[in-house]
Scaffold this motif. Structure first.
Motif, short mmCIF file in Angstrom:
data_model
loop_
_atom_site.label_atom_id
_atom_site.label_comp_id
_atom_site.label_asym_id
_atom_site.label_seq_id
_atom_site.Cartn_x
_atom_site.Cartn_y
_atom_site.Cartn_z
N UNK A 125 0.85 -1.19 0.00
CA UNK A 125 0.00 0.00 0.00
C UNK A 125 0.89 1.25 0.00
N UNK A 126 0.65 2.15 -0.95
CA UNK A 126 1.47 3.35 -1.10
C UNK A 126 0.73 4.63 -0.72
N UNK A 127 -0.54 4.53 -0.38
CA UNK A 127 -1.30 5.69 0.10
C UNK A 127 -1.49 5.59 1.61
N UNK A 128 -1.89 6.68 2.23
CA UNK A 128 -2.09 6.65 3.68
C UNK A 128 -3.08 5.56 4.06
N UNK A 170 -6.95 14.57 9.23
CA UNK A 170 -6.65 14.55 10.67
C UNK A 170 -6.26 13.10 11.01
N UNK A 171 -5.01 12.76 10.66
CA UNK A 171 -4.54 11.37 10.82
C UNK A 171 -3.04 11.40 11.02
N UNK A 172 -2.56 10.54 11.91
CA UNK A 172 -1.12 10.46 12.15
C UNK A 172 -0.63 9.05 11.87
N UNK A 173 0.68 8.91 11.68
CA UNK A 173 1.27 7.58 11.47
C UNK A 173 1.21 6.75 12.73
N UNK A 195 -1.41 6.31 14.57
CA UNK A 195 -2.71 5.69 14.77
C UNK A 195 -3.85 6.64 15.06
N UNK A 196 -3.54 7.90 15.36
CA UNK A 196 -4.60 8.88 15.62
C UNK A 196 -5.34 9.17 14.32
N UNK A 197 -6.65 9.05 14.32
CA UNK A 197 -7.41 9.20 13.08
C UNK A 197 -8.82 9.69 13.42
N UNK A 198 -9.11 10.91 13.00
CA UNK A 198 -10.42 11.50 13.25
C UNK A 198 -11.40 11.29 12.09
N UNK A 199 -10.94 10.64 11.01
CA UNK A 199 -11.80 10.30 9.86
C UNK A 199 -12.34 11.52 9.13
N UNK A 200 -11.66 12.66 9.27
CA UNK A 200 -12.04 13.89 8.58
C UNK A 200 -10.79 14.65 8.20
N UNK A 201 -10.94 15.59 7.27
CA UNK A 201 -9.87 16.54 7.02
C UNK A 201 -9.82 17.54 8.17
N UNK A 202 -8.65 18.14 8.34
CA UNK A 202 -8.45 19.01 9.51
C UNK A 202 -9.41 20.20 9.50
N UNK A 203 -9.60 20.82 8.34
CA UNK A 203 -10.44 22.03 8.28
C UNK A 203 -11.89 21.75 8.66
N UNK A 204 -12.60 20.81 8.02
CA UNK A 204 -13.99 20.60 8.43
C UNK A 204 -14.10 20.06 9.85
N UNK A 205 -13.06 19.34 10.33
CA UNK A 205 -13.11 18.87 11.71
C UNK A 205 -13.19 20.05 12.67
N UNK A 206 -12.35 21.07 12.46
CA UNK A 206 -12.34 22.19 13.41
C UNK A 206 -13.50 23.15 13.17
N UNK A 207 -14.06 23.20 11.99
CA UNK A 207 -15.31 23.95 11.81
C UNK A 207 -16.39 23.32 12.69
N UNK A 208 -16.49 21.99 12.66
CA UNK A 208 -17.46 21.30 13.50
C UNK A 208 -17.14 21.48 14.98
N UNK A 209 -15.83 21.43 15.32
CA UNK A 209 -15.44 21.61 16.72
C UNK A 209 -15.83 22.99 17.23
N UNK A 268 1.09 20.65 11.51
CA UNK A 268 2.52 20.46 11.81
C UNK A 268 2.73 19.30 12.79
N UNK A 269 1.84 19.15 13.75
CA UNK A 269 1.99 18.05 14.72
C UNK A 269 1.82 16.69 14.05
N UNK A 270 0.85 16.58 13.14
CA UNK A 270 0.56 15.28 12.53
C UNK A 270 1.40 15.00 11.30
N UNK A 271 1.70 16.06 10.51
CA UNK A 271 2.35 15.85 9.21
C UNK A 271 3.65 16.62 9.04
N UNK A 272 3.98 17.43 10.04
CA UNK A 272 5.20 18.25 9.96
C UNK A 272 5.18 19.15 8.74
N UNK A 273 4.00 19.63 8.37
CA UNK A 273 3.85 20.53 7.22
C UNK A 273 2.85 21.63 7.61
#
Length: 568
Positions: free
Chosen positions: A232-235, A502-505, A507-521, A546-551
Motif C-alpha cells: 500500500x502506497x497511500x495513507x 486529521x490522521x497520524x502515522x 494511529x490517531x485518526x479523526x476520519x475527517x480533514x483538519x479544516x472541516x473537523x475544526x469547523x465542526x469543533x 505540523x503536529x501530525x504531518x510536519x507541514x
C-alpha cells in the motif's frame, strides 16, 4: 493295523527345471553407459528450488543359464498294489515251504519277499510338488542384451555448470566439480527476490545446465517461483468485498506500507487479494505490485483499520442545539472523493460533507430537505443546475451555506477550478470553475452567505508563486462574492498547501480533514459567530497539521467577519 499301514505316507525332495534360459543378473558385462539429467520436481513459490536427478542409461550383456528349483512331493501307498504284492508273496511263501528241494524253496522265498516289497514301493504322488525356495543356476545356455535407466544415488564426479538468466540479466551462476548424492539443486528464490520485480506480467526466465558434454535448457514463468504482493502506497486504501467503488462494500482500511498477497490481477483498476482466508479487493492505483517468494523474510504485516461508523468520532456526536428551526435556510454541499488516476482518492471527503450537514440540521436548525448534497461531480452543469434550482427557493432573508471539498487545479496560470470525477472509460468533461460558482452564488438573494472551502490545489501551484501571490489569486476569484456585505469565505488552506487529513502515522485518526473537523469543533463549542469560529481555526489548523504531518496548513478568511449564525 492294516488300515494304519494303508493310510501311511512319506515325502521326498527333488530338483525341477524352472527355466532353461533364465537370466543371471549377477553375471553381466556393461557394454555402454550414458549419464544424463532429469527434472525431479515441479517449481512452486513454496519450494523455489529446481532439482535435477543424475540418471544412467546403461546397456548390459547378461548370461542365460538353466534355472532349477528344489521342491517336496508327498506320497501315499496304493492299497491295490499292496494287497496284490502281499497275496503274491503269500503264495510264494506257501509254495516254498510246502515241500520240495531246498534250492527251490530258497528261490520262492526270495520271490515272495520281492513281491511283498513291490507293493509298498509303488507309491502314489499326492497333490502338487511344494517349492522350498531354493534355486540354483546350472550350465550357461546363452546370452541376452538389455538396456536400463537407473537413478545415481552416490556423488557424481562429473562437473556441471549452471546459468539462470532473466532477459539480459544473470540471476544465478555456479560451477560444480561434482554433484552430491546424484542430485543437482538450483536455488532460485534469493536471486529473483533481489530483482524486486514490479511488472504486472513478469514473464519467464531461463535455466541452462552443461553436463556430460550436453546442454540442458529449461524455461519457467516467474510466477512459478514468486507470488505477487501489493504494498500500500497511500495513507489508507479501502478493502472491499467487490471490485466496485461503493461506500457500502468497504470492510476495512489498509494503512501505508501494508503488504497483502494478490490472488488475481482483475483488471487495470483492481487487485483481488487474500485477507485472512477470504478474497477481497483493493484499487491498484493505491498499491505497488511486487513479486517475491513465500519464504522471503520481510515485514509483510497487514495493518487494517476497522471502518468507524459515523457518530463514533468526537465531533460527530454531542452536537448542541444552537438555535431553533430555521425554515428559510438553504445549503449546498459539494464533495468529490472517488478520483481515478492520476489523482489519488480523496479519502473521507464525503464524510466531511455529511459532518457539515449534521451540524446544519442538529445545531443550526436547517431542514434536511433544504440541504442539497452533490457527490463526485462529473460535469459543471450538475452544480449550475442545482444553484439555478435554489434561486427559486431563496429571498432577501434567506441564510445560504455552501461547503466545497475536493481536489483543485490552477489552469492557464490564472484560473482555479474544482477537479471533476470522471468515470472509467469516459471522456473527461471540463473542470468546475470556482469563479463561475462564486458569481452564481453572488447573484442569489440572501441575507447571509457563508461558504467553507476545503480544496487541495497544491499539486498544481508553481513553487515560484509566493504566499502573498497565492492569497491574491484566491481573492481575485472570490471578490465578486466577498466584496458584498453579508458574504464570507472560509478557506482551509493556502492554494499552495495540501489540505491534510486529521490522521497520524501513530494511529490517531479523526476520519475527517483538519479544516472541516475544526469547523465542526467550533460549532460544538457553541461558537456561532464567524469571528470566533475563525479564531479557533487559526489557532488549531496550522498547529495540528505540523503536529501530525510536519507541514504547514494555514486557513484564510475573506469577506464579512461580522456574520453570525445566531445573530440577525
Amino acid at each position: 493295523m492294516i488300515m494304519l499301514v494303508l493310510l501311511s505316507s512319506c515325502t521326498s525332495g527333488r530338483w525341477v527345471v524352472k527355466d532353461r534360459q533364465a537370466i543371471d543378473r549377477s553375471d553381466y558385462e556393461v557394454l555402454e553407459q550414458q549419464k544424463f539429467l532429469s527434472v525431479a520436481n515441479s517449481l512452486s513459490p513454496d519450494d523455489p528450488i529446481l532439482r535435477l536427478n543424475v540418471k544412467s542409461h546403461t546397456t548390459y550383456k547378461y548370461t542365460q543359464k538353466m534355472l532349477v528349483q528344489r521342491s517336496i512331493q508327498d506320497y501315499r501307498l496304493r492299497p491295490g498294489f499292496v494287497a496284490l504284492g502281499l497275496a503274491g508273496a503269500a503264495a510264494a511263501f506257501y509254495a516254498a515251504n510246502s515241500g520240495g528241494g531246498s534250492g527251490q524253496s530258497l528261490t520262492l522265498n526270495a520271490v515272495g519277499a520281492l513281491l511283498a516289497a513291490s507293493g509298498f514301493l509303488n507309491l502314489k504322488p499326492v497333490g502338487e510338488p511344494r517349492p522350498v525356495g531354493e534355486e540354483r543356476y546350472l550350465n550357461p545356455s546363452g546370452t541376452v542384451v538389455e538396456t536400463d535407466t537407473i537413478n545415481i544415488k552416490e556423488d557424481e564426479s562429473s562437473p556441471a555448470t549452471v546459468l539462470v538468466t532473466y532477459g539480459e540479466r544473470t540471476v544465478f551462476e555456479e560451477n560444480l566439480d561434482q554433484i552430491p548424492d546424484g542430485q543437482l539443486q538450483i536455488p532460485l528464490a534469493q536471486g529473483f527476490n533481489d530483482l524486486q520485480l514490479t511488472d504486472r506480467d513478469p514473464g519467464s526466465f531461463d535455466i541452462r545446465v552443461s553436463f556430460q558434454d550436453s546442454m540442458y535448457h529449461y524455461r519457467y514463468p516467474v510466477e512459478s517461483i514468486l507470488e505477487p504482493y501489493a504494498r500500500i502506497t497511500t495513507d489508507l486504501t479501502e478493502l472491499r468485498n467487490e471490485p466496485v467503488v461503493d461506500p457500502d462494500n468497504v470492510l476495512a482500511d489498509l494503512t501505508r506500507g501494508s503488504q497483502i498477497r494478490v490472488d488475481t490481477l482483475v483488471n487495470d483498476q483492481w487487485y483481488r487479494v487474500w485477507y485472512g482466508i477470504s478474497q477481497n479487493y483493493i484499487q491498484s492505483k493505491d498499491a505497488q505490485l511486487s513479486w517475491r517468494s513465500t519464504n522471503l523474510s520481510v515485514d509483510d504485516r497487514v495493518v487494517a483499520v476497522p471502518r468507524v461508523p459515523f457518530g463514533n468520532i468526537d465531533v460527530e456526536s454531542n452536537i448542541p442545539v444552537l438555535r431553533d428551526k430555521t425554515p428559510n435556510a438553504r445549503a449546498l454541499i459539494i464533495t468529490n472523493e472517488n478520483y481515478l488516476d492520476p489523482l489519488a482518492e480523496r479519502q473521507n471527503t464525503h464524510r466531511d460533507g455529511r459532518l457539515m450537514a449534521e451540524y446544519l440540521v442538529e445545531a443550526l436548525g436547517y431542514s434536511a430537505e433544504h440541504i442539497h448534497h452533490l457527490t463526485d461531480i462529473q460535469n459543471p452543469d450538475e452544480i449550475y443546475r442545482q444553484i439555478d434550482q435554489m434561486a427559486s427557493e431563496v429571498n432577501d432573508s434567506t441564510e445560504l451555506f455552501m461547503y466545497i471539498g475536493g481536489y483543485g487545479e490552477l489552469q492557464n496560470d490564472h484560473e482555479l477550478t474544482l477537479k471533476n470525477v470522471t468515470p472509467v472509460g469516459e471522456k473527461s468533461a471540463s473542470d468546475i470553475s470556482l469563479r463561475s460558482i462564486f458569481s452564481r452564488l453572488a447573484a442569489l438573494p440572501a441575507s447571509k452567505k457563508i461558504i467553507a472551502a476545503d480544496v487541495d490545489f497544491s499539486s498544481s501551484i508553481p513553487r515560484k508563486l509566493s504566499e502573498s501571490e497565492q492569497t491574491k489569486l484566491l481573492k481575485d476569484h472570490a471578490s465578486i462574492l466577498t466584496q458584498r456585505p453579508g458574504s464570507v469565505l472560509l478557506v482551509g488552506n493556502q492554494p499552495g498547501q495540501p489540505s491534510y487529513l486529521y490522521r497520524s502515522s501513530g494511529g490517531e485518526d479523526k476520519k475527517h480533514h483538519i479544516f472541516p473537523y475544526f469547523v465542526a469543533r467550533a460549532l460544538q463549542q457553541q461558537r456561532t459567530s464567524i469571528s470566533r469560529i475563525n479564531d479557533l481555526l487559526q489557532r488549531n489548523i496550522s498547529y495540528t497539521a505540523r503536529r501530525l504531518h510536519d507541514r504547514p496548513q494555514q486557513p484564510l478568511i475573506l469577506g464579512d467577519r461580522s456574520l453570525s449564525f445566531t445573530a440577525p
